[in-house]
Motif scaffolding. Structure first.
Motif, PDB file in Angstrom:
ATOM      1  N   HIS A 129       0.705  -1.168  -0.133  1.00 61.55           N
ATOM      2  CA  HIS A 129       0.023   0.058  -0.124  1.00 61.55           C
ATOM      3  C   HIS A 129       0.825   1.155  -0.009  1.00 61.55           C
ATOM      4  CE1 HIS A 129       0.979  -0.867   4.327  1.00 61.55           C
ATOM      5  NE2 HIS A 129       0.796   0.357   4.323  1.00 61.55           N
ATOM      6  N   LEU A 130       2.253   1.118   0.242  1.00 60.40           N
ATOM      7  CA  LEU A 130       3.094   2.466   0.165  1.00 60.40           C
ATOM      8  C   LEU A 130       3.472   2.851  -1.186  1.00 60.40           C
ATOM      9  CD1 LEU A 130       4.968   1.596   3.693  1.00 60.40           C
ATOM     10  CD2 LEU A 130       2.918   3.091   3.354  1.00 60.40           C
ATOM     11  N   ALA A 131       3.295   1.851  -1.973  1.00 63.96           N
ATOM     12  CA  ALA A 131       4.022   1.765  -3.412  1.00 63.96           C
ATOM     13  C   ALA A 131       4.485   3.121  -4.034  1.00 63.96           C
ATOM     14  CB  ALA A 131       3.436   0.965  -4.434  1.00 63.96           C
ATOM     15  N   ASP A 132       3.451   4.116  -3.924  1.00 59.85           N
ATOM     16  CA  ASP A 132       3.402   5.492  -4.397  1.00 59.85           C
ATOM     17  C   ASP A 132       4.066   6.796  -3.668  1.00 59.85           C
ATOM     18  OD1 ASP A 132       2.705   4.579  -6.941  1.00 59.85           O
ATOM     19  OD2 ASP A 132       0.758   4.497  -6.360  1.00 59.85           O
ATOM     20  N   ARG A 133       4.150   6.119  -2.287  1.00 56.82           N
ATOM     21  CA  ARG A 133       4.619   7.091  -1.464  1.00 56.82           C
ATOM     22  C   ARG A 133       6.012   7.576  -1.523  1.00 56.82           C
ATOM     23  NH1 ARG A 133       1.162   6.343   3.319  1.00 56.82           N
ATOM     24  NH2 ARG A 133       2.712   7.257   4.901  1.00 56.82           N
ATOM     25  N   ARG A 134       6.364   8.634  -0.913  1.00 56.90           N
ATOM     26  CA  ARG A 134       7.687   9.253  -1.252  1.00 56.90           C
ATOM     27  C   ARG A 134       8.157   8.999   0.454  1.00 56.90           C
ATOM     28  NH1 ARG A 134       8.403  11.440  -5.904  1.00 56.90           N
ATOM     29  NH2 ARG A 134      10.397  11.969  -5.286  1.00 56.90           N
ATOM     30  N   ARG A 135       9.931   8.943   0.299  1.00 57.37           N
ATOM     31  CA  ARG A 135      10.431   8.704   1.602  1.00 57.37           C
ATOM     32  C   ARG A 135      10.062   9.513   2.899  1.00 57.37           C
ATOM     33  NH1 ARG A 135      16.549  10.517  -0.169  1.00 57.37           N
ATOM     34  NH2 ARG A 135      15.829  12.640  -0.002  1.00 57.37           N
ATOM     35  N   ASP A 136       9.795  11.069   2.535  1.00 61.86           N
ATOM     36  CA  ASP A 136       9.634  11.690   3.729  1.00 61.86           C
ATOM     37  C   ASP A 136       8.225  11.243   4.470  1.00 61.86           C
ATOM     38  OD1 ASP A 136       9.220  12.673   1.165  1.00 61.86           O
ATOM     39  OD2 ASP A 136       9.077  14.638   2.099  1.00 61.86           O
ATOM     40  N   GLY A 137       7.327  10.875   3.997  1.00 65.25           N
ATOM     41  CA  GLY A 137       6.067  10.421   4.472  1.00 65.25           C
ATOM     42  C   GLY A 137       6.116   9.226   5.325  1.00 65.25           C
ATOM     43  N   LEU A 138       7.223   8.363   5.261  1.00 68.10           N
ATOM     44  CA  LEU A 138       7.217   7.166   5.792  1.00 68.10           C
ATOM     45  C   LEU A 138       7.574   7.149   7.262  1.00 68.10           C
ATOM     46  CD1 LEU A 138       9.114   5.184   3.040  1.00 68.10           C
ATOM     47  CD2 LEU A 138       6.611   5.391   3.413  1.00 68.10           C
ATOM     48  N   SER A 139       7.220   6.203   8.083  1.00 72.09           N
ATOM     49  CA  SER A 139       7.901   6.010   9.600  1.00 72.09           C
ATOM     50  C   SER A 139       9.286   5.257   9.335  1.00 72.09           C
ATOM     51  CB  SER A 139       6.838   5.143  10.279  1.00 72.09           C
ATOM     52  OG  SER A 139       6.705   3.943   9.839  1.00 72.09           O
ATOM     53  N   GLY A 140       9.797   5.303  10.381  1.00 73.89           N
ATOM     54  CA  GLY A 140      11.187   4.673  10.557  1.00 73.89           C
ATOM     55  C   GLY A 140      10.948   3.204   9.959  1.00 73.89           C
ATOM     56  N   GLY A 141       9.940   2.512  10.644  1.00 69.72           N
ATOM     57  CA  GLY A 141       9.855   1.035  10.620  1.00 69.72           C
ATOM     58  C   GLY A 141       9.295   0.816   9.107  1.00 69.72           C
ATOM     59  N   GLU A 142       8.659   1.723   8.632  1.00 72.80           N
ATOM     60  CA  GLU A 142       8.277   1.779   7.109  1.00 72.80           C
ATOM     61  C   GLU A 142       9.241   1.754   6.177  1.00 72.80           C
ATOM     62  OE1 GLU A 142       3.421   3.228   7.169  1.00 72.80           O
ATOM     63  OE2 GLU A 142       5.215   4.568   7.133  1.00 72.80           O
ATOM     64  N   ALA A 143      10.058   2.627   6.461  1.00 68.48           N
ATOM     65  CA  ALA A 143      11.386   2.878   5.669  1.00 68.48           C
ATOM     66  C   ALA A 143      12.228   1.895   5.665  1.00 68.48           C
ATOM     67  CB  ALA A 143      12.078   4.095   6.076  1.00 68.48           C
ATOM     68  N   GLN A 144      12.260   1.183   6.885  1.00 70.25           N
ATOM     69  CA  GLN A 144      13.359   0.190   7.046  1.00 70.25           C
ATOM     70  C   GLN A 144      12.722  -1.027   6.115  1.00 70.25           C
ATOM     71  OE1 GLN A 144      16.104  -0.045   6.930  1.00 70.25           O
ATOM     72  NE2 GLN A 144      17.176  -0.580   8.811  1.00 70.25           N
ATOM     73  N   ARG A 145      11.436  -1.283   6.112  1.00 72.43           N
ATOM     74  CA  ARG A 145      10.831  -2.336   5.296  1.00 72.43           C
ATOM     75  C   ARG A 145      10.986  -2.085   3.781  1.00 72.43           C
ATOM     76  NH1 ARG A 145       6.643  -5.397   7.931  1.00 72.43           N
ATOM     77  NH2 ARG A 145       6.946  -5.102  10.298  1.00 72.43           N
ATOM     78  N   VAL A 146      11.097  -0.900   3.436  1.00 74.27           N
ATOM     79  CA  VAL A 146      11.470  -0.601   2.078  1.00 74.27           C
ATOM     80  C   VAL A 146      12.835  -0.882   1.653  1.00 74.27           C
ATOM     81  CG1 VAL A 146      11.491   1.234   0.235  1.00 74.27           C
ATOM     82  CG2 VAL A 146       9.618   1.369   2.135  1.00 74.27           C
ATOM     83  N   SER A 147      13.586  -0.591   2.467  1.00 75.37           N
ATOM     84  CA  SER A 147      15.135  -0.843   2.301  1.00 75.37           C
ATOM     85  C   SER A 147      15.234  -2.371   2.272  1.00 75.37           C
ATOM     86  CB  SER A 147      15.848  -0.111   3.619  1.00 75.37           C
ATOM     87  OG  SER A 147      17.224  -0.609   3.269  1.00 75.37           O
ATOM     88  N   ILE A 148      14.428  -3.051   3.150  1.00 73.44           N
ATOM     89  CA  ILE A 148      14.764  -4.616   3.028  1.00 73.44           C
ATOM     90  C   ILE A 148      13.970  -5.138   1.782  1.00 73.44           C
ATOM     91  CG2 ILE A 148      14.201  -6.681   4.315  1.00 73.44           C
ATOM     92  CD1 ILE A 148      14.283  -5.289   6.867  1.00 73.44           C
ATOM     93  N   ALA A 149      12.915  -4.497   1.465  1.00 73.83           N
ATOM     94  CA  ALA A 149      12.268  -4.986   0.147  1.00 73.83           C
ATOM     95  C   ALA A 149      13.094  -4.718  -0.969  1.00 73.83           C
ATOM     96  CB  ALA A 149      10.759  -4.302  -0.130  1.00 73.83           C
ATOM     97  N   ARG A 150      13.682  -3.591  -1.143  1.00 71.05           N
ATOM     98  CA  ARG A 150      14.579  -3.152  -1.982  1.00 71.05           C
ATOM     99  C   ARG A 150      15.822  -4.114  -2.292  1.00 71.05           C
ATOM    100  NH1 ARG A 150      17.321   2.583  -1.511  1.00 71.05           N
ATOM    101  NH2 ARG A 150      18.040   1.541   0.361  1.00 71.05           N
ATOM    102  N   ALA A 151      16.218  -4.525  -1.010  1.00 65.48           N
ATOM    103  CA  ALA A 151      17.249  -5.504  -1.307  1.00 65.48           C
ATOM    104  C   ALA A 151      16.788  -6.986  -1.557  1.00 65.48           C
ATOM    105  CB  ALA A 151      17.974  -5.746   0.364  1.00 65.48           C
ATOM    106  N   LEU A 152      15.804  -7.319  -0.943  1.00 60.93           N
ATOM    107  CA  LEU A 152      15.204  -8.794  -1.433  1.00 60.93           C
ATOM    108  C   LEU A 152      14.679  -8.843  -2.712  1.00 60.93           C
ATOM    109  CD1 LEU A 152      13.290  -9.597   1.758  1.00 60.93           C
ATOM    110  CD2 LEU A 152      15.241 -10.659   0.713  1.00 60.93           C
ATOM    111  N   ALA A 153      14.335  -7.724  -3.462  1.00 56.13           N
ATOM    112  CA  ALA A 153      13.739  -7.676  -4.786  1.00 56.13           C
ATOM    113  C   ALA A 153      14.919  -8.331  -5.892  1.00 56.13           C
ATOM    114  CB  ALA A 153      13.377  -6.248  -5.141  1.00 56.13           C
ATOM    115  N   VAL A 154      16.063  -8.010  -5.804  1.00 61.14           N
ATOM    116  CA  VAL A 154      17.010  -8.391  -6.587  1.00 61.14           C
ATOM    117  C   VAL A 154      17.448  -9.793  -6.243  1.00 61.14           C
ATOM    118  CG1 VAL A 154      18.249  -6.071  -6.677  1.00 61.14           C
ATOM    119  CG2 VAL A 154      19.075  -7.887  -5.059  1.00 61.14           C
ATOM    120  N   GLU A 155      16.594 -10.602  -5.453  1.00 64.95           N
ATOM    121  CA  GLU A 155      16.792 -11.922  -5.129  1.00 64.95           C
ATOM    122  C   GLU A 155      18.163 -12.294  -4.671  1.00 64.95           C
ATOM    123  OE1 GLU A 155      14.678 -13.811  -8.212  1.00 64.95           O
ATOM    124  OE2 GLU A 155      12.875 -13.072  -7.602  1.00 64.95           O
ATOM    125  N   PRO A 156      18.950 -11.597  -3.817  1.00 65.69           N
ATOM    126  CA  PRO A 156      20.325 -11.823  -3.678  1.00 65.69           C
ATOM    127  C   PRO A 156      20.641 -13.072  -3.257  1.00 65.69           C
ATOM    128  CG  PRO A 156      19.317 -10.755  -1.864  1.00 65.69           C
ATOM    129  CD  PRO A 156      18.255 -10.843  -2.960  1.00 65.69           C
TER     130      PRO A 156
END
Lengths: 367, 306, 233
Positions: A129-156
């Motif tokens: 549900h956060l897909a279209d949000r920008r970084r300054d509207g996110l809470s710390g937990g949400e932002a860290q989830r985005v960071s983790i999703a970004r890392a997992l997206a490349v299937e490392p």
């Protein structure tokens, strides 16, 4: 998935200006396992992580799936095969979706596939549900989830996490830990997780490397390291505040640790000879009076006085003094109230034989 | 709390658009300025447009000469007509600096008004030719009620003495300009050492100094041109007559090419010739009449019969 | 007061009556400062960003030099350029003194340390972890450079605008190297000085108003972009 380690490092050192920041004889990342690097702040954990991840130069040998990583080009390959999450989320000034797509974009993946995988990663972390949000509207937990999703997206092949929870408040941390646990087991993620928090380490570790001052103090499976700390540093870091020094002897069919002041403690299995022993505060119970024999399974009961009470979250740490000995017990406030204990009161500290972790004292080891 | 994605996306585009507009505007203005200046000036912009005029003539003069507009309005257009291949660069500097530029060969021709310094300059061989061009008078201006009684004196020396004796405020430019040098010469002639609270130095140009004098209702020494162009806004009146000790002589000097081979002596000579020509001398006699009702200069080249 | 009012009225007459001289001076100022800004930015932005990102021997010295350069008074630059370009100077043969090119050269030298230093500062403001994260995402050298630029472009734009404000309102250096020659090298600032000195206040005020409007327009544009950028940064 290959059975051998995905990343394997031998005799790995990072030096800066002639000073060794960190050195590890061996460091392996096994498929589907989480390897925790723990130790106090400034121990060199992040440096080790960066060396293993190809973010900084190191000496020694480093292999990715059996192929040596030597040149800068090799390190670039290693970086593309892995992904990192840091303490801060470091989101770029674009949408959440755009952030999660960045890694895929850098991997040269086409727009359609990129969008599909990015959305899948967001879903995995429960933040579609956060897909279209920008970084300054996110809470710390949400932002860290985005960071983790970004890392997992490349299937490392390996996911590196450098203190990923350190900036989050406890409730956010707990919910993210729960979700990450699911993701890790569902995707059988191979990870290297750096933390200075033993609760966090205990929750996620399959393997543990314990560092202080840039040196590996103990390495092994989680149960080995947590169950049998092999040095005072490790034991102390794991929270074993109570330590005893003495000699292991066999008495009446039991293995005992005879302390300097003559006190005898019953311990589990141990080799005879000089030894150090540790007890976790949570393994110590407090009693008002010495129990009658046979009344309890506590093989060790020591009388002492309450020297002080400290808070540790919702629990209390009670310092008990008996001559030169100092024993720390962790109890609830309710238990403390029941016993009506105050500073200076007499008290009995009890613990099982199996709660005593014995470290043989080697010759030449400074006390 | 929650911001709709579409809104943020939209604003982002506006930001980008705003940035783009700024960049585009700057570019347009730059280009317009580049073309405009070339179109406006024809050959005037030549040096920056790449086509350099065959000859360059650097004319160093004092600020008061430049500020009078005489060169820009009268002399340079005439010279451009007569010698279109020569590009004149009129540089206004302090009077001492103008001669220093000549000394170093950084200028080809000088128009200055410091007779004593000019004689020294010629004596040192820095110049090959010095011709008188024009003459006018400095003026002492002050408040209309004239508390020092300057209006009753018949020479500038007496006027300065009257100002000093009455301890009236005198505002000096204090900037080593020709006007300032003249003022200091007058004090010396009057036997007065200017100092104290009734003597202030502005360190600025004539325009600023007249403004300050006006605010403080003091006295100052000024060239006529600057005073006349500001007259309507000043509560100051001219209190002196055209006495000999207020006379102001302008000369043209050709810099010595033998000392500095790069000096454009031929151009300088053509310029000097033009200055003392009948054409310019006649025009000079009328310069300023239309604007101020009186001429700012009197021709002085006839002394040499040219 | 009367003078100022009269000046302002005259100023608007000159501005909107299409006074050729005033208009020409404005265009020349924009042309000189715009070109100088373009050159300084083309050199200074990559230089500043690269300095901020790279590690090499002598980097500290270079950064110190840039910072010192930011503190050099423009008149000193003007003096230096006028000495170098003067007939007997090292570059006298170029015949550039008292041309618009000389002013462009001086303004490039004034703007360059500003653009470089401010963009260097912009890069240094960025958390070093950011760069590590971008590299860890698999970005190559150029890709990382580009992604970082996108993070700081608003600050870089501010650096460029600050430099523009600095050079368009500078008077000492352009006076020395341009010579304030009417119809050739007179710009807004030197025009204000001359008109004031000669007591022609209305024209001085008109030129000042144009100068003010230009600087205001630049900073207003900057503020708008910055605020939008910050809202989404």
């Amino acid at each position: 998935m290959p059975d051998g380690p995905i990343i394997s490092a031998r005799d790995l050192s990072v030096t800066l200006g002639g000073c060794t920041l960190v050195h590890a004889e061996a460091f392996d990342v096994l498929p589907g396992r989480t390897h925790v690097v723990m130790g106090p702040n400034g121990a060199g954990k992040s440096t080790l992580l960066r060396a293993v991840g190809g973010l900084i130069k190191a000496t020694g040998t480093l292999e990715l799936a059996g192929k040596p990583v030597c040149s800068g080009r090799d390190r670039a390959v290693l970086r593309r095969a892995t992904a990192s999450v840091f303490q801060k989320p470091y989101l770029l000034s674009t949408t959440v979706l755009g952030n999660v797509e960045i890694g895929l974009r850098l991997h040269g993946i086409g727009a359609r596939e990129r969008g599909r995988r990015a959305r899948a990663a967001l879903e995995l972390l429960g933040i579609e549900h956060l897909a279209d949000r920008r970084r300054d509207g996110l809470s710390g937990g949400e932002a860290q989830r985005v960071s983790i999703a970004r890392a997992l997206a490349v299937e490392p092949q390996v996911l590196f996490l450098d203190e990923p929870m350190a900036s989050l408040d406890p409730p956010t941390r707990r919910s993210l830990m729960t979700d990450l646990f699911d993701v890790f087991s569902q995707r059988s993620v191979s990870a290297v997780w750096v933390t200075h928090d033993r609760e966090e380490a205990a929750a996620v570790a399959d393997h543990v490397t314990f560092l202080t001052d840039g040196r590996v103090r103990q390495q092994g499976t989680a149960s080995e390291v947590f169950g049998r700390p092999q040095s005072e540093e490790v034991a102390g870091f794991l929270g074993m505040e109570t330590s005893f020094e003495g000699v292991i002897e066999a008495q009446d069919g039991a293995v005992c640790l005879v302390l300097v002041d003559g006190t005898t403690l019953v311990v589990g299995e141990a080799e005879p000879g000089p030894a150090l022993a540790f007890v976790f505060p949570e393994d110590v119970v407090l009693l008002r009076h010495l129990p009658e024999s046979g009344e309890t399974s506590l093989r060790n009961c020591l009388e002492g006085r309450v020297a002080g009470v400290r808070s540790s979250g919702r629990l209390r740490l009670v310092d008990i003094v008996r001559g030169d000995l100092r024993i720390v017990a962790m109890v609830t406030q309710a238990a403390l109230d029941d016993l009506q204990l105050g500073v200076g009161d007499a008290v009995v500290a009890g613990f099982k034989a199996s709660a005593v972790h014995v470290l043989p004292r080697h010759h030449g080891h400074a006390s | 709390m929650r911001q709709a994605g579409s809104t943020t996306g939209h604003s982002r585009w506006s930001a980008a658009a705003a940035a783009l507009i700024v960049v585009a505007l700057t570019l347009v203005m730059v280009l317009a300025a580049g073309c405009g200046s070339e179109a406006d000036e024809g050959g005037g912009e030549a040096a920056s447009g790449g086509q350099v005029k065959a000859d360059q003539l650097i004319l160093a003069t004092t600020t008061s000469v430049k500020d009078s507009g005489l060169m820009d309005d009268l002399v340079l257009p005439a010279f451009n007509e007569a010698q279109p291949q020569i590009e004149v660069k009129l540089i206004a500097v302090g009077s001492g600096e103008a001669m220093a530029m000549g000394e170093r060969g950084e200028a080809d021709v000088l128009v200055v008004h410091s007779p004593a310094a000019e004689e020294e300059f010629m004596a040192q061989d820095y110049g090959t030719l010095r011709l008188p061009v024009a003459r006018n008078y400095f003026a002492i201006v002050g408040p209309a009620d004239d508390p020092a009684g300057v209006g009753g004196t018949d020479s500038a020396t007496a006027a300065m003495k009257a100002i000093a004796d009455s301890e009236s405020l005198f505002v000096s430019r204090g900037d080593d300009s020709g006007t300032n040098t003249k003022e200091l010469g007058l004090w010396e002639a009057a036997g007065v050492e200017p100092s104290g609270d009734s003597y202030i130095e502005t360190g600025q140009g004539m325009g600023e100094t007249l403004r300050i004098t006006n605010e403080k209702q003091g006295y100052t020494l000024t060239d006529l041109g600057t005073y006349l162009s500001m007259k309507d806004d000043l509560d100051l009146v001219v209190l002196t007559k055209e006495s000999d000790d207020l006379a102001n002589y302008y000369s043209v000097i050709i810099v010595n090419q033998n000392l500095h081979p790069t000096v454009n002596a031929a151009g300088a000579e053509q310029f000097a010739d033009l200055l003392v020509s009948r054409q310019i001398q006649d025009a000079l006699a009328d310069y300023g009449r239309a604007e101020f009702g009186q001429p700012l200069f009197a021709p002085n080249a006839s002394a040499l019969g040219r | 007061m009367e003078l100022i009012l009269e000046g302002i009225v005259e100023a608007f007459r000159l501005l909107f009556g299409g006074d050729a001289d005033v208009y020409q001076i404005m265009l020349r100022s924009l042309w000189v400062s715009g070109l100088a800004l373009l050159v300084a930015s083309l050199i200074g932005l990559p230089l500043g960003v690269t300095l901020g990102l790279s590690e090499f021997r002598g980097r500290h010295l270079t950064v110190a030099t840039v910072n010192a350069g930011m503190g050099v008074p423009p008149v000193v630059v003007g003096l230096l350029v006028s000495l170098l370009l003067s007939r007997n100077g090292m570059f006298g043969f170029l015949r550039l003194l008292y041309t618009n090119w000389a002013m462009v050269v001086a303004q490039v030298l004034i703007a360059l340390p500003l653009v470089t230093g401010l963009s260097l500062a912009a890069v240094q403001q960025l958390d070093p972890g950011f760069r590590l994260q971008i590299v860890a995402l698999g970005a190559g050298r150029l890709q990382a450079f580009w992604l970082l630029l996108k993070e700081i472009w608003v600050t870089l734009l501010a650096a460029v605008m600050a430099a523009f404000g600095g050079i368009i309102s500078e008077v000492g250096a352009v006076m020395m190297v341009g010579g304030n020659i009417r119809g050739q090298t007179q710009v807004l600032t030197t025009g204000v000085v001359e008109e004031t000195r000669a007591g022609r206040f209305p024209t001085a005020i008109a030129l000042s108003i144009i100068l003010l409007l230009l600087v205001f327009a630049a900073s207003l544009a900057m503020t708008i972009v910055q605020q939008r950028g910050r809202r989404h940064a």
